[in-house]
Design a protein around this motif. Structure first.
Motif, mmCIF file in Angstrom:
data_model
loop_
_atom_site.group_PDB
_atom_site.id
_atom_site.type_symbol
_atom_site.label_atom_id
_atom_site.label_comp_id
_atom_site.label_asym_id
_atom_site.label_seq_id
_atom_site.Cartn_x
_atom_site.Cartn_y
_atom_site.Cartn_z
ATOM 1 N N GLU A 131 0.838 -1.200 0.000
ATOM 2 C CA GLU A 131 0.000 0.000 0.000
ATOM 3 C C GLU A 131 0.868 1.243 0.000
ATOM 4 O OE1 GLU A 131 -3.800 2.045 2.312
ATOM 5 O OE2 GLU A 131 -2.885 0.215 3.117
ATOM 6 N N ALA A 132 1.927 1.229 0.811
ATOM 7 C CA ALA A 132 2.849 2.369 0.842
ATOM 8 C C ALA A 132 3.506 2.565 -0.514
ATOM 9 C CB ALA A 132 3.903 2.159 1.919
ATOM 10 N N ARG A 133 3.823 1.468 -1.183
ATOM 11 C CA ARG A 133 4.422 1.567 -2.526
ATOM 12 C C ARG A 133 3.448 2.210 -3.513
ATOM 13 N NH1 ARG A 133 6.419 -3.953 -0.972
ATOM 14 N NH2 ARG A 133 8.659 -3.648 -0.579
ATOM 15 N N SER A 134 2.195 1.845 -3.408
ATOM 16 C CA SER A 134 1.199 2.418 -4.296
ATOM 17 C C SER A 134 1.062 3.924 -4.090
ATOM 18 C CB SER A 134 -0.157 1.747 -4.070
ATOM 19 O OG SER A 134 -0.104 0.390 -4.431
ATOM 20 N N TYR A 135 1.095 4.356 -2.840
ATOM 21 C CA TYR A 135 1.003 5.787 -2.582
ATOM 22 C C TYR A 135 2.268 6.527 -3.021
ATOM 23 C CZ TYR A 135 -3.545 5.631 -0.415
ATOM 24 O OH TYR A 135 -4.894 5.496 -0.226
ATOM 25 N N LEU A 136 3.405 5.871 -2.969
ATOM 26 C CA LEU A 136 4.617 6.471 -3.522
ATOM 27 C C LEU A 136 4.436 6.739 -5.014
ATOM 28 C CD1 LEU A 136 7.546 4.465 -1.856
ATOM 29 C CD2 LEU A 136 7.052 6.897 -1.568
ATOM 30 N N TRP A 159 4.316 10.380 -6.797
ATOM 31 C CA TRP A 159 5.233 10.696 -7.901
ATOM 32 C C TRP A 159 4.467 11.241 -9.101
ATOM 33 C CZ3 TRP A 159 6.131 8.975 -12.930
ATOM 34 C CH2 TRP A 159 7.376 9.294 -13.472
ATOM 35 N N LEU A 160 3.337 10.634 -9.424
ATOM 36 C CA LEU A 160 2.527 11.124 -10.538
ATOM 37 C C LEU A 160 2.063 12.559 -10.298
ATOM 38 C CD1 LEU A 160 0.211 8.107 -11.463
ATOM 39 C CD2 LEU A 160 1.818 9.260 -12.989
ATOM 40 N N ILE A 161 1.658 12.854 -9.055
ATOM 41 C CA ILE A 161 1.099 14.166 -8.748
ATOM 42 C C ILE A 161 2.171 15.231 -8.550
ATOM 43 C CG2 ILE A 161 -0.169 15.486 -6.989
ATOM 44 C CD1 ILE A 161 -1.955 13.042 -6.586
ATOM 45 N N ARG A 162 3.223 14.909 -7.798
ATOM 46 C CA ARG A 162 4.163 15.955 -7.388
ATOM 47 C C ARG A 162 5.461 15.987 -8.202
ATOM 48 N NH1 ARG A 162 6.023 16.765 -2.095
ATOM 49 N NH2 ARG A 162 6.395 14.515 -1.869
ATOM 50 N N THR A 163 5.678 14.998 -9.083
ATOM 51 C CA THR A 163 6.897 14.985 -9.904
ATOM 52 C C THR A 163 6.570 14.920 -11.389
ATOM 53 O OG1 THR A 163 8.191 13.925 -8.156
ATOM 54 C CG2 THR A 163 9.050 13.777 -10.393
ATOM 55 N N TYR A 164 5.871 13.865 -11.817
ATOM 56 C CA TYR A 164 5.613 13.661 -13.237
ATOM 57 C C TYR A 164 4.760 14.783 -13.841
ATOM 58 C CZ TYR A 164 4.143 11.421 -17.580
ATOM 59 O OH TYR A 164 3.892 11.159 -18.897
ATOM 60 N N THR A 165 3.611 15.042 -13.235
ATOM 61 C CA THR A 165 2.698 16.045 -13.782
ATOM 62 C C THR A 165 3.308 17.450 -13.790
ATOM 63 O OG1 THR A 165 0.810 14.709 -13.084
ATOM 64 C CG2 THR A 165 0.375 17.007 -13.626
ATOM 65 N N PRO A 166 3.948 17.910 -12.701
ATOM 66 C CA PRO A 166 4.567 19.239 -12.738
ATOM 67 C C PRO A 166 5.639 19.378 -13.820
ATOM 68 C CG PRO A 166 4.350 18.516 -10.473
ATOM 69 C CD PRO A 166 3.996 17.337 -11.340
ATOM 70 N N ARG A 218 3.298 15.435 0.989
ATOM 71 C CA ARG A 218 3.501 14.121 0.397
ATOM 72 C C ARG A 218 2.238 13.271 0.516
ATOM 73 N NH1 ARG A 218 6.329 9.305 2.007
ATOM 74 N NH2 ARG A 218 6.816 10.221 4.033
ATOM 75 N N ILE A 219 1.885 12.569 -0.570
ATOM 76 C CA ILE A 219 0.696 11.712 -0.600
ATOM 77 C C ILE A 219 1.053 10.365 0.008
ATOM 78 C CG2 ILE A 219 -1.160 10.784 -2.014
ATOM 79 C CD1 ILE A 219 -0.855 13.838 -2.186
ATOM 80 N N ASP A 235 13.815 2.875 -6.404
ATOM 81 C CA ASP A 235 14.700 2.745 -5.245
ATOM 82 C C ASP A 235 13.922 2.916 -3.945
ATOM 83 O OD1 ASP A 235 17.610 2.797 -4.173
ATOM 84 O OD2 ASP A 235 16.725 4.600 -3.301
ATOM 85 N N ARG A 236 13.031 3.910 -3.923
ATOM 86 C CA ARG A 236 12.237 4.161 -2.713
ATOM 87 C C ARG A 236 11.151 3.108 -2.518
ATOM 88 N NH1 ARG A 236 9.482 8.962 -3.342
ATOM 89 N NH2 ARG A 236 10.082 9.198 -5.524
ATOM 90 N N MET A 237 10.627 2.560 -3.611
ATOM 91 C CA MET A 237 9.608 1.518 -3.510
ATOM 92 C C MET A 237 10.148 0.235 -2.868
ATOM 93 S SD MET A 237 7.393 1.435 -6.992
ATOM 94 C CE MET A 237 6.035 2.556 -7.288
ATOM 95 N N ILE A 238 11.406 -0.019 -3.029
ATOM 96 C CA ILE A 238 11.965 -1.268 -2.512
ATOM 97 C C ILE A 238 11.805 -1.357 -1.003
ATOM 98 C CG2 ILE A 238 14.132 -2.532 -2.178
ATOM 99 C CD1 ILE A 238 14.918 -1.592 -5.032
ATOM 100 N N ASP A 239 12.021 -0.233 -0.308
ATOM 101 C CA ASP A 239 11.792 -0.206 1.143
ATOM 102 C C ASP A 239 11.133 1.108 1.532
ATOM 103 O OD1 ASP A 239 11.712 -0.589 3.841
ATOM 104 O OD2 ASP A 239 13.887 -0.387 4.167
ATOM 105 N N PRO A 240 9.809 1.200 1.374
ATOM 106 C CA PRO A 240 9.106 2.458 1.708
ATOM 107 C C PRO A 240 9.287 2.899 3.142
ATOM 108 C CG PRO A 240 7.690 0.992 0.436
ATOM 109 C CD PRO A 240 8.896 0.185 0.822
ATOM 110 N N SER A 241 9.581 1.973 4.039
ATOM 111 C CA SER A 241 9.735 2.342 5.452
ATOM 112 C C SER A 241 10.929 3.251 5.662
ATOM 113 C CB SER A 241 9.885 1.095 6.330
ATOM 114 O OG SER A 241 11.105 0.414 6.032
ATOM 115 N N ALA A 242 11.851 3.270 4.696
ATOM 116 C CA ALA A 242 13.043 4.109 4.814
ATOM 117 C C ALA A 242 12.829 5.502 4.237
ATOM 118 C CB ALA A 242 14.233 3.459 4.108
#
Length: 234
Positions: free
Chosen positions: A91-96, A100-107, A127-128, A224-231
């Motif tokens: 779930e955390a990966r999905s929100y990442l 990313w779509l909202i705050r990086t890709y789209t802008p 952050r979402i 890279d961040r998806m691999i361990d969202p807890s970090a």
């Protein structure tokens, strides 16, 4: 998940060349997920049990839509994604991915289309990380979509959008869809599509390439961040 990586195969990773699509056997070719299955000693499959389903969706799209050279940048992540299945972080990966779509890709595409104020309004969002954050971002995302919308739905934009699409967009959409809320997913995708299309209609293909390159690097950072969202702390 206590997956063991086969040492001899890990040592041979530098010789691996990733291929587009799925294959009947490892010797016939191997995409990212087939290579991960091979590394972990699973049967030949593009849905290895040892890899998070969100990461599988993300890497499958990157693997199949990036060019041959760009695809090889995924190789260093092979050993790191093994063991991510069943770790409770999808779930955390999905929100990442949605973030990313909202705050990086789209802008990035809004800037390319000259809609700098709208781009900054998305970057300034917090952050979402959950449904509450996604819902609070909704009005800002919709405003950005409206600003870019007149170009997004023009038939003349279809070819230009293909040139603008960095492939990371479709990959992040697949990852976001895996576990996150449908409303947040739909809003993010609509805004991303509108922004990319608007940018594509505002610039020649060669002018879009720097944005494509930046987003491809950013997509690797997302992986890279998806691999361990807890970090992830920011």
């Amino acid at each position: 998940m206590g997956t063991i990586i086969i040492p001899e195969r890990l040592a041979a990773l530098d010789t691996i060349t990733l291929d587009k699509g799925s294959h009947k056997s490892f010797n016939d070719g191997h995409c990212f997920n087939e290579a991960a299955a091979w590394l972990a000693g699973e049967k030949n499959t593009d849905a290895p049990q040892c890899v998070s389903r969100v990461i599988r969706a993300f890497t499958m799209n990157l693997n199949d839509t990036w060019g041959d050279d760009d695809r090889q940048t995924l190789v260093p992540y092979l050993s790191r994604v093994i063991g991510t299945a069943g770790d409770g972080q999808d779930e955390a990966r999905s929100y990442l991915a949605i973030d990313w779509l909202i705050r990086t890709y789209t802008p990035a595409w809004l800037d390319c289309a000259g809609l700098n104020a709208e781009a900054q309004s998305l970057r300034d969002l917090r952050r979402i990380v959950d449904t509450v954050a996604a819902q609070s971002a909704g009005p800002v995302v919709q405003a950005a979509r409206s600003a870019a919308g007149s170009a997004a739905y023009s038939a003349a934009c279809s070819a230009a959008y293909s040139a603008a699409d960095s492939a990371a967009d479709s990959a992040a959409r697949s990852a976001a869809r895996s576990a996150a809320g449908s409303a947040a997913y739909s809003a993010a995708c609509s805004a991303a599509c509108s922004a990319a299309c608007s940018a594509a209609c505002s610039a020649a293909g060669s002018a879009l390439q720097p944005t494509v390159d930046i987003l491809q690097v950013s997509a690797l950072d997302l992986l890279d961040r998806m691999i361990d969202p807890s970090a992830v702390t920011a």
